[in-house]
Design a protein around this motif. Structure first.
Motif, PDB file in Angstrom:
ATOM      1  N   LEU A  22       0.824  -1.200   0.000  1.00 19.89           N
ATOM      2  CA  LEU A  22       0.000   0.000   0.000  1.00 19.89           C
ATOM      3  C   LEU A  22       0.866   1.260   0.000  1.00 19.89           C
ATOM      4  O   LEU A  22       0.561   2.248  -0.685  1.00 19.89           O
ATOM      5  CB  LEU A  22      -0.928  -0.005   1.219  1.00 19.89           C
ATOM      6  N   SER A  23       1.967   1.229   0.740  1.00 21.99           N
ATOM      7  CA  SER A  23       2.879   2.378   0.774  1.00 21.99           C
ATOM      8  C   SER A  23       3.470   2.640  -0.612  1.00 21.99           C
ATOM      9  O   SER A  23       3.592   3.790  -1.044  1.00 21.99           O
ATOM     10  CB  SER A  23       4.010   2.129   1.775  1.00 21.99           C
ATOM     11  N   ILE A  24       3.829   1.562  -1.316  1.00 20.62           N
ATOM     12  CA  ILE A  24       4.365   1.713  -2.670  1.00 20.62           C
ATOM     13  C   ILE A  24       3.309   2.323  -3.588  1.00 20.62           C
ATOM     14  O   ILE A  24       3.602   3.210  -4.392  1.00 20.62           O
ATOM     15  CB  ILE A  24       4.834   0.353  -3.216  1.00 20.62           C
ATOM     16  N   GLY A  25       2.064   1.848  -3.458  1.00 18.70           N
ATOM     17  CA  GLY A  25       0.985   2.373  -4.288  1.00 18.70           C
ATOM     18  C   GLY A  25       0.772   3.859  -4.075  1.00 18.70           C
ATOM     19  O   GLY A  25       0.629   4.633  -5.037  1.00 18.70           O
ATOM     20  N   ILE A  26       0.750   4.300  -2.843  1.00 22.15           N
ATOM     21  CA  ILE A  26       0.553   5.722  -2.546  1.00 22.15           C
ATOM     22  C   ILE A  26       1.753   6.545  -3.022  1.00 22.15           C
ATOM     23  O   ILE A  26       1.604   7.639  -3.580  1.00 22.15           O
ATOM     24  CB  ILE A  26       0.308   5.926  -1.039  1.00 22.15           C
ATOM     25  N   TYR A  27       2.951   5.990  -2.826  1.00 23.30           N
ATOM     26  CA  TYR A  27       4.165   6.690  -3.272  1.00 23.30           C
ATOM     27  C   TYR A  27       4.153   6.887  -4.788  1.00 23.30           C
ATOM     28  O   TYR A  27       4.454   7.984  -5.291  1.00 23.30           O
ATOM     29  CB  TYR A  27       5.392   5.894  -2.848  1.00 23.30           C
ATOM     30  N   LYS A  28       3.810   5.840  -5.537  1.00 19.41           N
ATOM     31  CA  LYS A  28       3.782   5.947  -6.998  1.00 19.41           C
ATOM     32  C   LYS A  28       2.648   6.855  -7.460  1.00 19.41           C
ATOM     33  O   LYS A  28       2.784   7.561  -8.465  1.00 19.41           O
ATOM     34  CB  LYS A  28       3.643   4.559  -7.618  1.00 19.41           C
ATOM     35  N   THR A  29       1.528   6.854  -6.744  1.00 20.78           N
ATOM     36  CA  THR A  29       0.433   7.757  -7.086  1.00 20.78           C
ATOM     37  C   THR A  29       0.869   9.209  -6.910  1.00 20.78           C
ATOM     38  O   THR A  29       0.535  10.073  -7.727  1.00 20.78           O
ATOM     39  CB  THR A  29      -0.798   7.482  -6.211  1.00 20.78           C
ATOM     40  N   ALA A  30       1.607   9.484  -5.838  1.00 20.26           N
ATOM     41  CA  ALA A  30       2.092  10.842  -5.602  1.00 20.26           C
ATOM     42  C   ALA A  30       3.024  11.285  -6.731  1.00 20.26           C
ATOM     43  O   ALA A  30       2.964  12.435  -7.189  1.00 20.26           O
ATOM     44  CB  ALA A  30       2.803  10.918  -4.257  1.00 20.26           C
ATOM     45  N   GLY A  31       3.895  10.374  -7.205  1.00 23.33           N
ATOM     46  CA  GLY A  31       4.772  10.700  -8.322  1.00 23.33           C
ATOM     47  C   GLY A  31       3.994  10.984  -9.596  1.00 23.33           C
ATOM     48  O   GLY A  31       4.325  11.914 -10.354  1.00 23.33           O
ATOM     49  N   CYS A  32       2.952  10.190  -9.844  1.00 22.65           N
ATOM     50  CA  CYS A  32       2.080  10.417 -10.997  1.00 22.65           C
ATOM     51  C   CYS A  32       1.384  11.763 -10.872  1.00 22.65           C
ATOM     52  O   CYS A  32       1.269  12.516 -11.846  1.00 22.65           O
ATOM     53  CB  CYS A  32       1.065   9.279 -11.100  1.00 22.65           C
ATOM     54  N   ALA A  33       0.908  12.086  -9.676  1.00 22.65           N
ATOM     55  CA  ALA A  33       0.215  13.359  -9.442  1.00 22.65           C
ATOM     56  C   ALA A  33       1.125  14.545  -9.725  1.00 22.65           C
ATOM     57  O   ALA A  33       0.705  15.569 -10.279  1.00 22.65           O
ATOM     58  CB  ALA A  33      -0.303  13.410  -8.007  1.00 22.65           C
ATOM     59  N   GLU A  34       2.393  14.421  -9.364  1.00 24.19           N
ATOM     60  CA  GLU A  34       3.354  15.490  -9.651  1.00 24.19           C
ATOM     61  C   GLU A  34       3.499  15.708 -11.148  1.00 24.19           C
ATOM     62  O   GLU A  34       3.562  16.843 -11.633  1.00 24.19           O
ATOM     63  CB  GLU A  34       4.708  15.157  -9.031  1.00 24.19           C
ATOM     64  N   ALA A  35       3.552  14.607 -11.906  1.00 21.05           N
ATOM     65  CA  ALA A  35       3.674  14.711 -13.363  1.00 21.05           C
ATOM     66  C   ALA A  35       2.438  15.373 -13.962  1.00 21.05           C
ATOM     67  O   ALA A  35       2.540  16.205 -14.876  1.00 21.05           O
ATOM     68  CB  ALA A  35       3.888  13.326 -13.973  1.00 21.05           C
ATOM     69  N   VAL A  36       1.259  15.005 -13.467  1.00 24.27           N
ATOM     70  CA  VAL A  36       0.019  15.640 -13.940  1.00 24.27           C
ATOM     71  C   VAL A  36       0.057  17.134 -13.637  1.00 24.27           C
ATOM     72  O   VAL A  36      -0.307  17.969 -14.464  1.00 24.27           O
ATOM     73  CB  VAL A  36      -1.209  14.979 -13.277  1.00 24.27           C
ATOM     74  N   GLY A  37       0.524  17.492 -12.439  1.00 23.95           N
ATOM     75  CA  GLY A  37       0.571  18.895 -12.039  1.00 23.95           C
ATOM     76  C   GLY A  37       1.522  19.733 -12.862  1.00 23.95           C
ATOM     77  O   GLY A  37       1.318  20.946 -13.021  1.00 23.95           O
ATOM     78  N   GLU A  38       2.557  19.118 -13.411  1.00 23.29           N
ATOM     79  CA  GLU A  38       3.533  19.853 -14.212  1.00 23.29           C
ATOM     80  C   GLU A  38       2.956  20.375 -15.522  1.00 23.29           C
ATOM     81  O   GLU A  38       3.600  21.180 -16.207  1.00 23.29           O
ATOM     82  CB  GLU A  38       4.753  18.967 -14.485  1.00 23.29           C
TER      83      GLU A  38
END
Length: 357
Positions: A22-38
């Protein structure tokens, strides 16, 4: 509570503690969210304001294997689930000519396993590309929207095997002869942007086929390397899905997503649902990949869909006498096999293919 093919057990603790899934999933989601925000950096200020204040129409060009539209009458297949989650039920279209299936329950016929180009003729592939051309040309001329396009390597054989990104850049022009430009790449997804003087939004997200996210074909290895590639595709679709969702709602924009992604319904988080359904349950607990795929689809369908509701068994829309997964799974799998043998049909090979579907 309603049966959903999931059981609360010691695995829940493993998801949070020992395996860190679950920690990996949230971590990767946060990275994806950063890319979307860019994506805030990819348009002039007036267009950013427009994208933030107004709902941008979204659409999707899909490509299915020959008989998937027919086979989907008896199955809940991953491709239409993901397409509808990305742009809405009526906002996507398949460009391949549908072919009637002799066995709408068996994956062998639906996917045309063993046939060259999965049963498509070169004329079929040309027709598919011609339909894409019409849709992309109309989208580019009209503007005011965002589109997700399957890279569709199979149909692109009819265009000399050219990649979809390169093809779109070379073939389609704006009202002032503008061209699409690659502005961002996130794993398997490429974002093409065209900024024109009319101020209309023109964004195309070219992504790999969605069916590969949970490919259950027997010739696909579900080892560390294979699952890593599937997880990469999952993260890529999370990127495009979240981008389109942010654009399609007024008073929202992709650059808000890094601050709001934890507020979204859990069924919209493909990454977390994949990592706990296929990553953890396949690699850590060694559970059958077919069971994992069914549970993954059930989780992302949300509360309005349930593959394990009464009258259904996951593999088919109509039950044969109980759940495929559960206390009676052995008995029901035997009944499924008996039914398949009686009619000479393959009942178990009915999930999504790695072809551009």
């Amino acid at each position: 509570s309603e049966k959903r093919g999931m059981t609360i057990s010691g695995q829940v603790h493993e998801l949070v503690a020992g395996s860190y899934a679950l920690s990996i999933g949230i971590y990767k989601t946060a990275g994806c969210a950063e890319a979307v925000g860019e994506q805030v950096e990819l348009a002039p200020e007036p267009m950013l304001t427009k994208m933030e204040e107004e709902a941008v129409p979204v659409s999707l060009i899909s490509t299915w294997a020959p008989c998937l539209s027919d086979g989907s009458k008896n199955h809940d297949l991953l491709t239409p689930i993901l397409n509808s989650k990305s742009v809405g039920q009526g906002n996507w279209e398949d460009t391949c000519r549908p072919v009637n299936s002799n066995d709408t329950r068996g994956g062998t016929d639906i996917y045309a396993h063993g046939k060259e180009d999965h049963g498509f003729t070169m004329r079929d592939l040309r027709d598919s590309c011609d339909r894409k051309d019409v849709m992309l040309r109309d989208f580019t001329a009209r503007g005011g929207g965002a589109m997700l396009v399957d890279e569709d390597k199979l149909s692109m054989k009819a265009r000399g095997g050219q990649g979809m990104v390169e093809y779109i850049i070379s073939e389609f022009q704006g009202p002032g002869d503008e061209r699409y430009v690659v502005r961002q790449t996130y794993l398997d997804c490429t974002l093409l942007v065209m900024n024109c003087d009319d101020g209309e939004v023109r964004r195309i997200y070219v992504n790999g086929c969605p069916g590969y996210i949970a490919d259950t074909n027997p010739n696909v290895k579900h080892d560390d390397e294979g699952l890593t590639r599937q997880f990469r595709r999952c993260c890529s679709w999370q990127y495009s899905q979240s981008s389109l969702a942010s654009l399609s709602v007024a008073d929202a924009a992709p650059w808000h997503f890094p601050h709001t992604f934890m507020d979204d319904p859990i069924e919209d988080n493909l990454i977390v649902n994949w990592i706990i359904s296929l990553g953890h349950d396949r690699l850590v607990t060694k559970v059958s990949v077919r069971r994992n795929t069914l549970v993954f689809k059930n989780r992302i369908m949300g509360q309005h869909g349930n593959l394990f509701a009464d009258g259904r068994n996951g593999h088919r829309r109509f039950d044969l006498g109980g759940l495929v997964i559960g206390d009676n799974s052995r008995k029901n799998l035997l009944r499924l096999r008996h039914d398949r043998d009686e009619e000479g049909e393959d009942d178990m090979r009915d999930d999504d293919d790695a072809v551009s579907v």
